[in-house]
Motif scaffolding. Structure first.
Motif, mmCIF file in Angstrom:
data_model
loop_
_atom_site.group_PDB
_atom_site.id
_atom_site.type_symbol
_atom_site.label_atom_id
_atom_site.label_comp_id
_atom_site.label_asym_id
_atom_site.label_seq_id
_atom_site.Cartn_x
_atom_site.Cartn_y
_atom_site.Cartn_z
ATOM 1 N N VAL A 165 0.947 -1.235 0.020
ATOM 2 C CA VAL A 165 0.150 0.099 -0.062
ATOM 3 C C VAL A 165 1.012 1.274 0.055
ATOM 4 N N GLY A 166 2.225 1.255 0.693
ATOM 5 C CA GLY A 166 2.912 2.511 0.587
ATOM 6 C C GLY A 166 3.485 2.574 -0.922
ATOM 7 N N HIS A 167 3.751 1.519 -1.688
ATOM 8 C CA HIS A 167 3.803 1.895 -2.978
ATOM 9 C C HIS A 167 2.771 2.321 -3.958
ATOM 10 N N VAL A 168 1.455 1.958 -3.412
ATOM 11 C CA VAL A 168 0.301 2.440 -4.484
ATOM 12 C C VAL A 168 0.048 3.769 -4.098
ATOM 13 N N ARG A 169 0.445 4.193 -2.736
ATOM 14 C CA ARG A 169 -0.174 5.661 -2.485
ATOM 15 C C ARG A 169 1.040 6.593 -2.924
ATOM 16 N N VAL A 170 2.057 6.118 -3.149
ATOM 17 C CA VAL A 170 3.173 7.191 -3.640
ATOM 18 C C VAL A 170 2.905 7.270 -5.059
ATOM 19 N N LEU A 171 2.415 6.175 -5.962
ATOM 20 C CA LEU A 171 2.425 6.294 -7.136
ATOM 21 C C LEU A 171 1.159 7.045 -7.412
ATOM 22 N N LYS A 172 -0.174 6.811 -6.702
ATOM 23 C CA LYS A 172 -1.457 7.776 -6.871
ATOM 24 C C LYS A 172 -1.017 9.137 -6.750
ATOM 25 N N ARG A 173 -0.141 9.400 -5.773
ATOM 26 C CA ARG A 173 0.033 11.066 -5.198
ATOM 27 C C ARG A 173 1.165 11.550 -6.198
ATOM 28 N N ALA A 174 2.054 10.653 -6.928
ATOM 29 C CA ALA A 174 2.796 11.352 -8.048
ATOM 30 C C ALA A 174 1.882 11.501 -9.153
ATOM 31 N N ALA A 175 0.988 10.579 -9.720
ATOM 32 C CA ALA A 175 0.216 10.883 -10.851
ATOM 33 C C ALA A 175 -0.629 11.951 -10.626
ATOM 34 N N GLU A 176 -0.950 12.442 -9.411
ATOM 35 C CA GLU A 176 -1.863 13.503 -9.244
ATOM 36 C C GLU A 176 -1.244 14.944 -9.459
ATOM 37 N N LEU A 177 0.279 14.773 -9.608
ATOM 38 C CA LEU A 177 1.092 16.086 -9.738
ATOM 39 C C LEU A 177 1.130 16.210 -11.444
ATOM 40 N N GLY A 178 0.574 15.529 -12.221
ATOM 41 C CA GLY A 178 0.646 15.795 -13.699
ATOM 42 C C GLY A 178 -0.415 15.145 -14.372
ATOM 43 N N ASP A 179 -0.424 15.078 -15.727
ATOM 44 C CA ASP A 179 -1.256 14.269 -16.620
ATOM 45 C C ASP A 179 -0.669 12.982 -17.201
ATOM 46 N N ARG A 180 0.687 12.615 -16.966
ATOM 47 C CA ARG A 180 1.010 11.345 -17.436
ATOM 48 C C ARG A 180 2.051 10.704 -16.490
ATOM 49 N N LEU A 181 2.084 9.435 -16.019
ATOM 50 C CA LEU A 181 3.119 9.102 -15.078
ATOM 51 C C LEU A 181 3.790 8.201 -15.755
ATOM 52 N N ASP A 198 11.250 -8.407 -14.392
ATOM 53 C CA ASP A 198 10.020 -8.627 -15.429
ATOM 54 C C ASP A 198 8.660 -8.555 -14.811
ATOM 55 N N GLU A 199 8.632 -9.350 -13.607
ATOM 56 C CA GLU A 199 7.550 -9.333 -12.730
ATOM 57 C C GLU A 199 7.218 -8.132 -12.243
ATOM 58 N N ARG A 200 8.068 -7.526 -11.647
ATOM 59 C CA ARG A 200 7.835 -6.045 -10.988
ATOM 60 C C ARG A 200 7.302 -5.017 -12.091
ATOM 61 N N LEU A 201 7.814 -5.156 -13.293
ATOM 62 C CA LEU A 201 7.550 -4.209 -14.386
ATOM 63 C C LEU A 201 6.188 -4.636 -14.764
ATOM 64 N N GLU A 202 5.800 -5.832 -14.598
ATOM 65 C CA GLU A 202 4.404 -6.142 -15.028
ATOM 66 C C GLU A 202 3.334 -5.642 -14.056
ATOM 67 N N ILE A 203 3.656 -5.734 -12.811
ATOM 68 C CA ILE A 203 2.824 -5.275 -11.778
ATOM 69 C C ILE A 203 2.540 -3.859 -11.914
ATOM 70 N N ILE A 204 3.501 -2.947 -12.184
ATOM 71 C CA ILE A 204 3.621 -1.519 -12.126
ATOM 72 C C ILE A 204 2.707 -1.259 -13.490
ATOM 73 N N ALA A 205 3.060 -1.607 -14.628
ATOM 74 C CA ALA A 205 2.496 -1.357 -15.755
ATOM 75 C C ALA A 205 1.100 -1.572 -15.582
ATOM 76 N N SER A 206 0.637 -2.536 -15.057
ATOM 77 C CA SER A 206 -1.003 -2.866 -14.797
ATOM 78 C C SER A 206 -1.823 -1.740 -14.039
ATOM 79 N N LEU A 207 -1.078 -0.948 -13.394
ATOM 80 C CA LEU A 207 -1.860 0.067 -12.632
ATOM 81 C C LEU A 207 -2.616 1.119 -13.594
ATOM 82 N N ALA A 208 -3.674 1.500 -13.124
ATOM 83 C CA ALA A 208 -4.520 2.474 -13.796
ATOM 84 C C ALA A 208 -3.759 3.770 -13.781
ATOM 85 N N VAL A 209 -3.096 4.137 -12.726
ATOM 86 C CA VAL A 209 -2.363 5.430 -12.566
ATOM 87 C C VAL A 209 -1.082 5.688 -13.278
ATOM 88 N N VAL A 210 -0.420 4.445 -13.903
ATOM 89 C CA VAL A 210 0.862 4.424 -14.615
ATOM 90 C C VAL A 210 0.670 4.603 -16.287
#
Ligand code: C2G
Length: 130
Positions: free
Chosen positions: A15-31, A54-66
């Motif tokens: 959840v710490g990862h997801v929150r930092v990515l959500k807050r980062a995404a809010e600072l612009g139009d594209r993350l 490869d697994e970590r990339l796949e997880i991050i690429a699947s997020l709606a904010v990324v």
């Protein structure tokens, strides 16, 4: 369009990862997210991540904010990655506070507060003790 870039290992995604990515995404139009290479982790932390790059990339690429992911091979290439991806702002958790101010000539640098009491190391210890 304002592009935000951030970097991390995001091992044992939590959840710490997801929150930092959500807050980062809010600072612009594209993350755009640079995911640390396995070799970079071994060099930095002395151990391989639980999930490989490869697994970590796949997880991050699947997020709606990324919007885009790539492999971060070296901390020293940070400015090159920023320029290459046309980033207007670099976002990092405040455990890195001050450490990437040297890219301030090519983009804005923002450090966000970490989510308290959750960490990959803590999770590994928790699971190991079950
Ligand atoms: N994070 C957070 N709260 C936590 C744990 C992590 O906000 N409880 C944030 C970190 O501050 C970082 C991101 O999640 O912004 C990824 O954390 P790590 O996977 O630990 O990243 P790290 O290994 O520090 O790699 O170029 C820099 C490195 O690639 C960063």
């Amino acid at each position: 369009e304002r592009t935000v870039i951030t970097f991390g290992t995001f091992d044992v995604f939590h959840v710490g990862h997801v929150r930092v990515l959500k807050r980062a995404a809010e600072l612009g139009d594209r993350l755009v997210v640079g995911v640390s290479a396995d070799a970079l982790n071994i060099a930095k932390k002395g151990r391989a991540p639980v999930f490989n790059q490869d697994e970590r990339l796949e997880i991050i690429a699947s997020l709606a904010v990324v919007d885009e992911v790539f492999v971060e091979e070296s901390l020293e290439k940070k400015r090159d990655y920023i320029v290459e991806h046309g980033a207007d702002v670099l976002v990092m958790g405040d455990d890195w506070k001050g450490r990437f101010d040297w890219v301030g000539d090519v983009c804005e640098v923002v450090y966000l507060p970490r989510t308290p009491s959750v960490s990959t190391t803590g999770l590994i210890e928790h699971i190991a003790g079950l």
